[in-house]
Design a protein around this motif. Structure first.
Motif, short mmCIF file in Angstrom:
data_model
loop_
_atom_site.label_atom_id
_atom_site.label_comp_id
_atom_site.label_asym_id
_atom_site.label_seq_id
_atom_site.Cartn_x
_atom_site.Cartn_y
_atom_site.Cartn_z
N ALA A 93 10.99 13.80 -5.74
CA ALA A 93 11.85 13.57 -4.44
C ALA A 93 11.88 14.87 -3.53
O ALA A 93 11.88 14.87 -2.20
CB ALA A 93 13.24 13.03 -4.55
N SER A 94 11.70 16.04 -4.17
CA SER A 94 12.05 17.34 -3.41
C SER A 94 10.84 17.69 -2.75
O SER A 94 10.81 18.50 -1.82
CB SER A 94 12.36 18.53 -4.60
OG SER A 94 11.34 18.58 -5.46
N MET A 95 9.68 17.10 -2.89
CA MET A 95 8.39 17.17 -2.11
C MET A 95 8.49 16.46 -0.73
O MET A 95 7.65 16.60 0.08
CB MET A 95 7.27 17.19 -3.05
CG MET A 95 7.03 15.64 -2.93
SD MET A 95 5.38 15.26 -4.05
CE MET A 95 4.15 15.31 -2.90
N ILE A 96 9.57 15.42 -0.66
CA ILE A 96 9.27 14.43 0.40
C ILE A 96 10.29 14.92 1.88
O ILE A 96 11.24 15.20 1.50
CB ILE A 96 9.89 13.18 0.03
CG1 ILE A 96 9.06 12.47 -1.14
CG2 ILE A 96 9.76 12.04 1.29
CD1 ILE A 96 9.59 11.46 -1.90
N GLU A 97 9.44 14.96 2.95
CA GLU A 97 10.08 15.18 4.23
C GLU A 97 11.11 13.84 4.47
O GLU A 97 12.05 13.72 5.01
CB GLU A 97 9.34 15.82 5.19
CG GLU A 97 9.86 15.98 6.42
CD GLU A 97 9.01 16.55 7.64
OE1 GLU A 97 8.60 15.82 8.35
OE2 GLU A 97 8.71 17.65 7.52
N ARG A 98 10.13 12.89 4.55
CA ARG A 98 10.59 11.66 4.92
C ARG A 98 9.65 10.52 4.37
O ARG A 98 8.93 10.82 3.90
CB ARG A 98 10.85 11.51 6.27
CG ARG A 98 9.57 10.95 7.05
CD ARG A 98 9.73 10.95 8.69
NE ARG A 98 8.63 10.77 9.49
CZ ARG A 98 7.49 11.47 9.69
NH1 ARG A 98 7.74 12.99 9.42
NH2 ARG A 98 6.61 11.23 10.54
N ILE B 85 4.54 8.10 2.04
CA ILE B 85 5.30 9.21 1.68
C ILE B 85 4.99 10.49 2.47
O ILE B 85 3.75 10.71 2.32
CB ILE B 85 5.21 9.50 0.20
CG1 ILE B 85 5.41 8.22 -0.53
CG2 ILE B 85 6.17 10.86 -0.22
CD1 ILE B 85 6.71 7.59 -0.50
N ILE B 86 5.63 11.13 3.36
CA ILE B 86 5.09 12.17 4.25
C ILE B 86 6.00 13.28 3.45
O ILE B 86 7.16 13.44 3.48
CB ILE B 86 5.81 11.91 5.54
CG1 ILE B 86 4.94 10.53 5.97
CG2 ILE B 86 5.60 13.21 6.57
CD1 ILE B 86 5.52 10.17 7.38
N THR B 87 4.94 14.38 3.24
CA THR B 87 5.58 15.54 2.69
C THR B 87 5.88 16.51 3.54
O THR B 87 5.83 16.40 4.91
CB THR B 87 4.30 16.36 1.64
OG1 THR B 87 3.38 16.55 2.35
CG2 THR B 87 4.11 15.28 0.65
N LYS B 88 6.76 17.47 3.07
CA LYS B 88 7.32 18.45 3.98
C LYS B 88 6.41 19.44 4.85
O LYS B 88 5.24 19.85 4.47
CB LYS B 88 8.23 19.41 3.14
CG LYS B 88 9.42 18.81 2.50
CD LYS B 88 10.33 19.89 1.80
CE LYS B 88 11.43 18.87 1.11
NZ LYS B 88 12.30 19.92 0.32
N LYS B 89 6.49 19.61 6.03
CA LYS B 89 5.74 20.27 6.95
C LYS B 89 5.90 21.73 6.73
O LYS B 89 6.68 22.29 6.36
CB LYS B 89 6.10 19.72 8.47
CG LYS B 89 5.60 18.42 8.83
CD LYS B 89 5.83 18.30 10.38
CE LYS B 89 5.12 16.83 10.75
NZ LYS B 89 6.18 15.96 10.16
N LEU C 179 0.94 -1.21 0.01
CA LEU C 179 0.04 -0.06 -0.01
C LEU C 179 1.21 1.21 0.10
O LEU C 179 1.69 1.44 1.06
CB LEU C 179 -0.86 -0.04 1.18
CG LEU C 179 -1.80 1.18 1.44
CD1 LEU C 179 -2.77 1.37 0.24
CD2 LEU C 179 -2.33 1.27 2.74
N ILE C 180 0.78 2.22 -1.09
CA ILE C 180 1.52 3.33 -1.08
C ILE C 180 0.62 4.43 -0.62
O ILE C 180 -0.60 4.68 -1.18
CB ILE C 180 1.93 3.58 -2.48
CG1 ILE C 180 2.66 2.25 -2.77
CG2 ILE C 180 2.83 5.07 -2.49
CD1 ILE C 180 3.41 2.50 -4.18
N LEU C 181 1.04 5.50 0.40
CA LEU C 181 0.42 6.40 0.68
C LEU C 181 0.80 7.68 0.62
O LEU C 181 2.11 7.70 0.66
CB LEU C 181 -0.25 6.21 2.12
CG LEU C 181 -0.80 5.00 2.67
CD1 LEU C 181 -1.06 4.90 4.20
CD2 LEU C 181 -2.37 4.92 2.23
N ILE C 182 0.26 8.84 0.47
CA ILE C 182 1.02 10.23 0.43
C ILE C 182 0.05 10.71 1.77
O ILE C 182 -1.10 11.02 1.69
CB ILE C 182 0.79 10.92 -0.69
CG1 ILE C 182 1.56 10.25 -1.86
CG2 ILE C 182 1.13 12.42 -0.52
CD1 ILE C 182 1.56 11.21 -3.00
N ASP C 183 0.95 11.15 2.72
CA ASP C 183 0.48 11.82 3.97
C ASP C 183 -0.68 10.88 4.61
O ASP C 183 -1.68 11.44 5.00
CB ASP C 183 -0.14 13.32 3.67
CG ASP C 183 1.08 14.07 3.42
OD1 ASP C 183 2.22 13.97 4.00
OD2 ASP C 183 1.17 15.04 2.78
#
Length: 686
Positions: free
Chosen positions: A125-130, A153-157, A102-106
């Protein structure tokens, strides 16, 4: 506050899985494994965390380039039922297959094709925090899709006022597979209001390999060979695409507002367009009559997706908090496939509309000084309109399939003693196209010494068949046809009752930290009942060969994972990660396909000066079978990558790299290898 203090106390126990490189374990917090924010040290499941800094060291511009460097995560090529499968990939965790990841974004699902064959290159890649990767079944928290694990995929806070511009350019030594990536992010806040804007353009030129072919004319209904057809038995050569020509444009925004100290609301909007084109060997209907197989075709995609979501975080009191998400993801795919060497109709059968509507709501309650209870509900409706599931192979008219998911789960995080904690949970799923199901999970983390911990985990998994496995009608798959289990026609004359997969995962891990050395050793066993896989059928007439989805009675997957991180000194750190897999279909005693026996990586990070860093990585992928009879096997291979980052000043960083320095070839069955690849980039913050 009381809640934060108690969570910290319960979760600061044992070491689990190292992060991708040399991040201090005590500082790593994760959310995916328990749906509560907690130290990675207190999680009983296997977790890998890839930080923003580690992503930047890889020089990767898209998600696929990040994930391909992680052992135990392997790409499965060639499963997408379309000629363009040769340039697509999906991700498998611990041999459980692409549909089990399962692939999730936030924390949110995205609409798209089954097996997510495109998704790896859509996420920049540049949108990813971790990235948080949980290996092993996570069905008790995430349901049917997560039988093999979860990649979140957790994007930048929005934690500071900052703008970032990232520019990257790369190509192979022959100037092919040129990639130009531009990403701009702006984050800021005004009083209680916070905002984030992200835009990106990713443009890639094709990489092609010249291939010989001999086409065949057949009757599309019966599969009989049409020897008298003028297009039958014609041979030639054509440049086949192994990396699409593609342009992906994305724009998104997130808005947050604190209505009070206890209540925050957020709104996310994103839109992306994707144009792809490539030339492949596939099938096409000729105007003069007959279906021509193994012939050059041009495939063009025009894909669009709109995602909108709202979320609410409410701290009801010091002991009780609620987190609710409501979102819709709408995906519009339009594919146009045309013959290249003769006149024929444009095939639009692999076009689709996909909509995912979801409501998720979780409650976290501090029951007492030793228990944190998390409970939640989920309602999800997935609607797929597609010509690919129309039982008439010659028709591209859309057929609609709808699946409704309703579920409840509860989880208890228990501090048994100062050195022992446990996590137990259960989930009830009501799925419209399958039987109701209850899954269980239980784990222990025991601190046996100051810097040594052991953890044990047991998890049940459950996965229902997807739309393609049930209903797809494809005239191309590895030179044959592919039909869903429910399809009946003149070639596949009976339906097959495809059952859901069920799994049991057992896992034991020992973690230790001694001075500058951190290590983790894990053994695991996945026992899978009714695993869904592709099988082939063929009679004396080879034209009637086809693939379909059926259950494998019992599958046994055993494995071991080891990781070491060592700080040689303040300027040099080393990392070693390796995974061993032993898979078996217990009825045939054969190994599963696309499961390398060994995968490993070794990396060195060297800080030459305060401003100049270099990193060297060696990646080894072992042999793997590409067919269920174990008669076709790929070669093992080792890739060597080198990168460097130079901090020009506090606002500007320059980076360069070479992937696959020694131009090692990779079998086309398992990956797109463009040879030695050079890249350079610039990051500017202001």
């Amino acid at each position: 506050m009381k809640k934060l203090v108690l969570i910290s106390a319960i979760t600061s126990l044992a070491l689990v899985q190292n992060s991708f490189a040399n991040t201090a374990l005590e500082e790593v917090m994760v959310t995916t494994a328990t749906k509560t924010e907690k130290s990675i040290e207190g999680v009983s499941a296997s977790v890998i965390v890839i930080s923003e800094e580690e992503i930047q060291k890889t020089g990767a511009s898209t998600l696929d380039k990040i994930l391909e460097k992680i052992p135990s995560i392997n790409a499965q090529y060639g499963r997408f039922p379309h000629p363009s499968a040769s340039s697509k990939a999906a991700i498998s965790l611990r041999g459980m297959g692409a549909n089990g990841t399962l692939i999730l974004i936030d924390g949110k699902r995205l609409s798209g094709e089954t097996e997510s064959p495109y998704e790896m290159t859509r996420i920049t890649a540049s949108m990813i925090e971790r990235i948080e990767i949980v290996k092993g079944s996570m069905s008790t928290l995430y349901g049917s899709d997560a039988i093999g694990g979860v990649i979140n995929i957790i994007t930048k806070k929005i934690d500071k006022n900052i703008s970032t511009l990232d520019l990257k350019y790369g190509s192979n030594g022959d100037g092919d597979a040129v990639n130009k990536n531009i990403n701009f992010t702006n984050r800021g806040s005004v009083d209680k209001f916070r905002y984030k804007i992200n835009t990106s353009i990713d443009d890639t030129t094709p990489y092609k390999v010249n291939k010989s072919y001999t086409q065949q004319a057949i009757n599309p209904s019966s599969g009989a060979d049409l020897n008298a057809n003028t297009l039958d038995n014609i041979s030639g050569n054509y440049d086949v695409t192994y990396k699409d020509e593609a342009t992906i444009k994305t724009i998104g925004t997130r808005l947050e507002y604190d209505f009070s100290d206890n209540f925050t609301a957020g709104l996310d909007l994103s839109y992306f367009t994707e144009d792809r084109e490539g030339q492949y060997l596939g099938n096409a209907a000729a105007t003069s009559g007959g279906l021509i197989t193994n012939t050059p075709v041009n495939s063009e995609d025009k894909n669009r997706r709109i995602d909108i979501s709202s979320d609410f975080k409410y701290l009801i009191n010091d002991d009780l908090s609620m987190n609710t998400k409501i979102y819709r993801s709408y995906y519009k795919k339009r594919n146009y496939t045309d013959p290249l060497t003769f006149t024929g109709a444009t095939n639009t059968k692999f076009s689709a509309n996909v909509t995912i509507d979801t409501l998720e709501s979780d409650l976290t309650y501090i029951l007492n000084d030793s228990n944190i209870i998390t409970t939640g509900l989920e309602y999800r409706k997935e609607t797929r309109d597609s010509g690919a599931i129309n039982p008439d192979a010659s028709s591209s008219e859309f057929i609609t399939k709808v699946v409704n998911y309703k579920s409840l789960f509860i989880q208890d995080e228990i501090e048994i003693s100062d050195t022992l904690n446990a996590i137990i949970g259960t989930r009830y799923d009501n799925i419209s196209n399958a039987d109701n199901k209850i899954t269980l999970q239980a784990g222990l983390v025991k601190k046996i010494a100051e810097d040594t911990s052991i953890r044990a985990n047991y998890a049940q998994g459950y996965r229902t068949p997807d739309i393609a496995e049930l209903y797809v009608v494809s005239m191309y798959y590895k030179g044959a046809k592919r039909y869903g289990s429910e399809v009946i026609n003149t070639i596949k004359t009976e339906s097959y009752d495809l059952k859901p997969e069920q799994s049991q995962t057992f896992e034991l891990s020992l973690s230790n930290k001694y001075e500058n050395l951190s290590s983790v050793f894990t053994i695991f066993n996945n026992k899978v009942k009714d695993k869904i896989d592709l099988v082939s059928y063929n009679d004396s007439n080879s034209a009637t060969k086809y693939y379909t989805s059926e259950n494998i009675d019992q599958v046994d997957i055993k494995g071991a994972e080891v990781s070491f991180d060592y700080d040689l000194n303040k300027d040099i750190d080393l990392g070693l990660n390796a995974t061993y897999l032993k898979t078996e279909d217990e009825s045939t005693k054969k190994e599963l396909t696309y499961t390398p026996d060994i995968s490993a990586s070794f990396n060195i990070n060297y800080k030459i000066t305060n401003d100049l860093n270099t990193n060297l990585m060696l990646r080894y992928i072992g042999e793997q079978y590409t067919n269920s009879t174990n008669t076709e096997q790929t070669n093992d291979y080792t890739l060597v990558d080198l990168g460097a980052q130079y901090q020009v000043n506090k606002n500007v960083e320059y980076y360069v790299g070479i992937d696959n320095i020694f131009n090692k070839e990779v079998d086309e069955e398992i990956g797109t290898n463009v040879g030695t690849y050079y890249f350079t980039g610039l990051r500017i913050t202001f």
